[in-house]
Each structure stands twice: as structure tokens, then as C-alpha cells.
Design an enzyme around this catalytic site. Structure first.
Site, PDB file in Angstrom:
ATOM      1  N   TYR A  31       8.713  -4.239  -8.867  1.00 39.76           N
ATOM      2  CA  TYR A  31       9.842  -5.035  -9.323  1.00 39.76           C
ATOM      3  C   TYR A  31      10.905  -5.081  -8.232  1.00 39.76           C
ATOM      4  O   TYR A  31      11.259  -4.047  -7.651  1.00 39.76           O
ATOM      5  CB  TYR A  31      10.456  -4.445 -10.596  1.00 39.76           C
ATOM      6  CG  TYR A  31       9.530  -4.463 -11.788  1.00 39.76           C
ATOM      7  CD1 TYR A  31       9.168  -5.662 -12.388  1.00 39.76           C
ATOM      8  CD2 TYR A  31       9.012  -3.277 -12.315  1.00 39.76           C
ATOM      9  CE1 TYR A  31       8.308  -5.683 -13.489  1.00 39.76           C
ATOM     10  CE2 TYR A  31       8.160  -3.296 -13.407  1.00 39.76           C
ATOM     11  CZ  TYR A  31       7.814  -4.499 -13.993  1.00 39.76           C
ATOM     12  OH  TYR A  31       6.964  -4.519 -15.075  1.00 39.76           O
ATOM     13  N   SER A  32      11.413  -6.284  -7.981  1.00 39.78           N
ATOM     14  CA  SER A  32      12.484  -6.430  -7.006  1.00 39.78           C
ATOM     15  C   SER A  32      13.726  -5.692  -7.481  1.00 39.78           C
ATOM     16  O   SER A  32      14.033  -5.669  -8.683  1.00 39.78           O
ATOM     17  CB  SER A  32      12.828  -7.908  -6.816  1.00 39.78           C
ATOM     18  OG  SER A  32      11.740  -8.623  -6.287  1.00 39.78           O
TER      19      SER A  32
ATOM     20  N   PRO B  85      15.426 -10.816  -6.582  1.00 39.72           N
ATOM     21  CA  PRO B  85      15.748 -10.461  -5.191  1.00 39.72           C
ATOM     22  C   PRO B  85      16.853 -11.330  -4.621  1.00 39.72           C
ATOM     23  O   PRO B  85      17.615 -10.883  -3.751  1.00 39.72           O
ATOM     24  CB  PRO B  85      14.422 -10.696  -4.457  1.00 39.72           C
ATOM     25  CG  PRO B  85      13.699 -11.702  -5.276  1.00 39.72           C
ATOM     26  CD  PRO B  85      14.076 -11.388  -6.697  1.00 39.72           C
TER      27      PRO B  85
ATOM     28  N   GLY C 154      13.062 -18.950 -12.394  1.00 38.18           N
ATOM     29  CA  GLY C 154      12.803 -17.932 -13.408  1.00 38.18           C
ATOM     30  C   GLY C 154      13.251 -16.549 -12.989  1.00 38.18           C
ATOM     31  O   GLY C 154      14.354 -16.357 -12.466  1.00 38.18           O
TER      32      GLY C 154
ATOM     33  N   GLU D 169       0.705   2.294   8.014  1.00 38.35           N
ATOM     34  CA  GLU D 169       1.138   2.934   6.774  1.00 38.35           C
ATOM     35  C   GLU D 169       1.567   4.374   7.000  1.00 38.35           C
ATOM     36  O   GLU D 169       2.474   4.876   6.323  1.00 38.35           O
ATOM     37  CB  GLU D 169       0.027   2.835   5.732  1.00 38.35           C
ATOM     38  CG  GLU D 169      -0.163   1.407   5.231  1.00 38.35           C
ATOM     39  CD  GLU D 169      -1.502   1.151   4.580  1.00 38.35           C
ATOM     40  OE1 GLU D 169      -2.194   2.136   4.212  1.00 38.35           O
ATOM     41  OE2 GLU D 169      -1.885  -0.021   4.455  1.00 38.35           O
TER      42      GLU D 169
ATOM     43  N   TYR E 178      -9.745   4.296   2.665  1.00 38.94           N
ATOM     44  CA  TYR E 178     -10.314   3.216   3.480  1.00 38.94           C
ATOM     45  C   TYR E 178     -11.828   3.325   3.695  1.00 38.94           C
ATOM     46  O   TYR E 178     -12.533   2.312   3.595  1.00 38.94           O
ATOM     47  CB  TYR E 178      -9.562   3.108   4.804  1.00 38.94           C
ATOM     48  CG  TYR E 178      -8.236   2.405   4.635  1.00 38.94           C
ATOM     49  CD1 TYR E 178      -8.159   1.020   4.692  1.00 38.94           C
ATOM     50  CD2 TYR E 178      -7.072   3.126   4.376  1.00 38.94           C
ATOM     51  CE1 TYR E 178      -6.944   0.364   4.515  1.00 38.94           C
ATOM     52  CE2 TYR E 178      -5.860   2.482   4.193  1.00 38.94           C
ATOM     53  CZ  TYR E 178      -5.799   1.104   4.262  1.00 38.94           C
ATOM     54  OH  TYR E 178      -4.597   0.462   4.068  1.00 38.94           O
TER      55      TYR E 178
ATOM     56  N   HIS F 170       0.819  -1.212   0.000  1.00 37.13           N
ATOM     57  CA  HIS F 170       0.000   0.000   0.000  1.00 37.13           C
ATOM     58  C   HIS F 170       0.852   1.261   0.000  1.00 37.13           C
ATOM     59  O   HIS F 170       0.587   2.201  -0.746  1.00 37.13           O
ATOM     60  CB  HIS F 170      -0.924   0.004   1.215  1.00 37.13           C
ATOM     61  CG  HIS F 170      -2.088  -0.927   1.088  1.00 37.13           C
ATOM     62  ND1 HIS F 170      -3.060  -1.047   2.053  1.00 37.13           N
ATOM     63  CD2 HIS F 170      -2.452  -1.780   0.097  1.00 37.13           C
ATOM     64  CE1 HIS F 170      -3.960  -1.935   1.672  1.00 37.13           C
ATOM     65  NE2 HIS F 170      -3.607  -2.389   0.493  1.00 37.13           N
TER      66      HIS F 170
ATOM     67  N   TYR G 296      11.655  -4.230  -2.998  1.00 40.25           N
ATOM     68  CA  TYR G 296      11.226  -3.885  -4.347  1.00 40.25           C
ATOM     69  C   TYR G 296      10.902  -2.399  -4.437  1.00 40.25           C
ATOM     70  O   TYR G 296      10.788  -1.695  -3.423  1.00 40.25           O
ATOM     71  CB  TYR G 296       9.991  -4.691  -4.750  1.00 40.25           C
ATOM     72  CG  TYR G 296       8.810  -4.542  -3.800  1.00 40.25           C
ATOM     73  CD1 TYR G 296       7.958  -3.442  -3.869  1.00 40.25           C
ATOM     74  CD2 TYR G 296       8.553  -5.500  -2.817  1.00 40.25           C
ATOM     75  CE1 TYR G 296       6.892  -3.295  -2.998  1.00 40.25           C
ATOM     76  CE2 TYR G 296       7.486  -5.371  -1.942  1.00 40.25           C
ATOM     77  CZ  TYR G 296       6.661  -4.267  -2.033  1.00 40.25           C
ATOM     78  OH  TYR G 296       5.605  -4.124  -1.156  1.00 40.25           O
TER      79      TYR G 296
END
Length: 395
Positions: free
Chosen positions: A208-209, A279, A274, A137, A95, A85, A190
Site C-alpha cells: 500500500y502506498s 501516492p 480512484g 537486493e 532464486y 522483492h 509504499y
């Protein structure tokens, strides 16, 4: 705190949610986006199309119902979701909107079964859980902005270099447009990349890592190109084909709770499948920078040598460690891999230290198979940590 009456009602609805959960969450997202299409600028559209978001949210709602008397049991999942988030820019004002349409969806799907008493109980429970997310958060946003070099929201970066790592994976080296130093991150975390793709009505966000050890000079992500006809193939083909060195994209501060402590000296096993190598490569490179004597085993599974990214780099890093080992498993056999076929319990039993901590990343079927294989050879679940590319749940 929730009243006992409320908790009793929530628990009583759990069996119904187990059966109708995905129907409710599917209806929820339809109603939400009809009323607030601007929220499509936050959500991953691919996860929506494939139903993964709906399933993930249904599982989360069901888990909350089952554990309503001991919500601490779902705190690990809450932390993972909160990281996503924060990286996407979910805000407190979202929320109440989500709560409103979740209750409407429950009412529409359950109809007469959703009595006022049940709806009131779920409204109360949602409010408590939402407050936990908002509080957590809020701290994450503060940390992201307060860290040296940090920022709020998304910041412009320039693609300074593109490197083809395999037939399907390309690395993108990213530097801030304002040339500022970059905040540090933990190996395994990430970033969220935000793109406005021509022809698409809404902003596209993808996580994306980071695929290298931290450097203050650039961030590196390594992206697998999905087929343009594939439901996943919106962002990655655009990155590979349309974005060139010198082009800009927008990035949020690194996030994520899947990472290692590079100062720990306990044995560690890194297992990837893959593009899940990304990471893991960050973790391995970070360990080698510590000149560590830590026992490290790196195992990578891929279809073939052609699609295997960082093969030579991983082998060199593992060899540079005092106690490093690396293995390759190719589905399509050749003379290069250590094993042919799939990563089985028999293979794992040969090459891993069962006392080590295990970190696993890759496609969901691969991770399920590996986690089950580790359990089969006697590795306790608490020693296994994993990250998959998909929604924990979003909002």
C-alpha cells in the site's frame, strides 16, 4: 557475461516465448507451489488467482530474451521488481528454487522443442539475471536496516487511528509497537503489510502506498475496500471490518522507485484515478511542506464525489501553493466536479503544461487511457512516470 552462443540461442527462442510464455509461467507456478507451498507465504494470492502474476512473469522472461545482448535495457524493470522483492522478503536462497522450476516448466511445455542446448542456455542466462537481482537486493536490505529507525524483515505496528476518507476508502494510522522513530521515505513509496487472516492457510502480503508526507510519528495508508465476493476482496475487507484501533499488523520498511524529488522546481503534474490518489497525496503534501514556488497541477478522476478521497485536502493544499492548481473529473456528473465523464486528451490539453513532468497512478485501464492521451497531445514518453497496483513480477 554470457557467451555469444548462449545469447544466440536465447534470442532464437524469443518468438516461441512470445506465444507460449503465459503457458510456461502458469505451469511454473503450479509446479513451484506443489513442491514448495511455503512460498505461498510470500506471493500475492489474488494476483495468482487472476493470472496477473503469470502474465507479468511471462512478459519479463520475454523481455529478457529479446534484450539478452543489452540487458541494461531492462534495468528499470529490474529495479522496480527488486524493490518489491525486498519489501516482501525474497532472499537469495529462493532464486535457485525458482530457476529449477522455471526450466522444468519450459521443458514440460515445449517438450521436444526444449533441447538440452536450449535448457542449458536458459540456465546460464537465468543465473546471470538472478545474480543481478541478488546483488541489488542485498544492497537494498542493507539500506533498509541501516537507515535511521530501519529494521530487517517485518516489524509489529499498532493501528492507532482509522479514518473514513470516502465511501470506499479508509485510512489507517500505524505506529511501531516498540515506539521507535520511523525511517524516512520518499513521497510516492509504499510499505508491505503482512497479515495472518483467520481461515487462510498462508500469510497475506499487500503493498500500500504511503498516503501522507513523511512524519517520524506514524505511517498512513489509505485502503480501498474491495467487495468480499471480488477476487481482490481478501485483505481489504478484513482491514476495514475486522481490524480495529489498537490491533497490530506487521510492516516492512518503505520501498519503491515511483517517487518525486521535492526540491526540484520544474513544473509537475500529478494525475490520479480512484485509490491511485494515495501516492499523489503524499507527493503534493510533501511539495507544500517545502513552501515551493514550483508549478503544480493535480488532477483526480473518480466515479463520483461519494468515492473521492481527500477532495477537500487536495484542493486546500493546491490553493496554498504559489503556483498550484487542482481539477476534479467525475464520471457521474454533478455540480462539484470541473469536468464530467472521462479524462480525455481534450481536457488534458486545456489544463496541463506539456513541458512538465507527469506522474500517473490508478487502475490499469485508467493509466493506459491517460498515458495514451498525453502522447496524443504531444507529451514525450520520457516525461511520463507511472505506478500501478499489481505485480511488476514477483521472483
Amino acid at each position: 557475461m554470457l557467451s555469444q552462443k548462449t545469447m544466440d540461442i536465447i534470442k532464437a527462442t524469443a518468438p516461441v516465448l512470445e506465444v507460449t510464455g503465459t503457458e510456461i509461467t502458469t505451469k511454473f507456478y503450479q509446479m513451484l507451489f506443489d513442491a514448495h507451498p511455503e512460498l505461498l507465504n510470500i506471493f500475492n494470492h489474488t494476483n495468482q488467482k487472476q493470472g496477473r502474476q503469470q502474465t507479468a512473469l511471462a512478459n519479463a522472461v520475454y523481455a529478457a530474451a529479446v534484450n539478452i545482448e543489452r540487458l541494461e535495457a531492462i534495468l528499470p524493470a529490474v529495479g522496480k521488481i527488486a524493490h518489491k522483492h525486498r519489501s516482501l522478503g525474497v532472499k537469495p536462497e529462493h532464486y535457485p528454487v525458482v530457476g529449477e522450476f522455471l526450466l522444468k516448466a519450459i521443458k514440460e511445455v515445449l517438450q521436444d522443442g526444449a533441447t538440452e542446448e536450449i535448457l542449458q542456455a536458459w540456465a546460464e542466462a537465468y543465473g546471470v539475471i538472478a545474480d543481478v537481482f541478488i546483488s541489488l537486493e542485498k544492497e537494498m536490505y542493507k539500506e533498509a536496516e541501516a537507515i535511521e529507525g530501519g529494521w530487517n524483515g517485518f516489524k509489529e505496528f499498532i493501528i492507532t487511528k482509522k479514518v473514513e476518507e470516502s465511501s470506499v476508502i479508509t485510512s489507517f494510522y500505524l505506529k511501531p509497537a516498540d515506539k521507535s522513530a520511523l525511517p524516512s521515505y520518499l513521497p510516492g513509496q509504499y510499505i508491505t503489510v503482512q497479515l495472518q487472516i483467520p481461515g487462510e492457510n498462508y500469510t497475506q502480503n499487500r503493498q500500500y502506498s504511503l498516503s501522507s508526507a513523511y512524519t517520524p510519528d506514524y505511517y498512513r495508508i489509505s485502503v480501498k475496500r474491495e467487495d468480499e465476493q471480488d477476487p481482490n476482496g481478501t485483505v481489504s475487507p478484513y482491514l476495514h471490518t475486522n481490524l480495529l484501533e489498537g490491533d497490530s499488523i506487521f510492516v516492512s520498511v518503505p520501498a519503491g522507485d515511483f517517487y518525486i524529488d521535492v526540491n526540484d522546481q520544474a513544473p509537475i503534474t500529478l494525475i490520479s484515478g480512484g485509490v491511485g490518489v494515495t501516492p499523489m497525496y503524499s507527493m503534493l503534501e510533501s511539495i507544500t511542506q517545502q513552501n515551493s514556488a514550483r508549478p503544480v497541477t493535480f488532477i483526480h478522476a473518480a466515479r463520483s464525489q461519494a468515492v473521492h478521497a481527500f477532495a477537500k485536502e487536495v484542493a486546500a493544499l493546491a490553493d496554498s501553493l504559489q503556483n498550484g492548481k487542482s481539477y476534479v473529473v467525475y464520471e457521474q456528473g454533478d455540480n462539484v466536479s470541473d469536468f464530467t465523464g472521462y479524462l480525455t486528451p481534450e481536457i488534458l490539453k486545456q489544463i496541463v503544461d506539456q513541458q512538465s513532468s507527469f506522474y500517473v497512478c490508478g487502475p490499469v485501464p485508467f493509466m493506459k487511457a491517460v498515458i495514451n492521451a498525453l502522447a496524443e497531445i504531444g507529451v514525450p514518453a520520457e516525461q511520463v512516470h507511472y505506478e500501478f497496483f499489481g505485480p511488476a513480477i514477483a521472483i
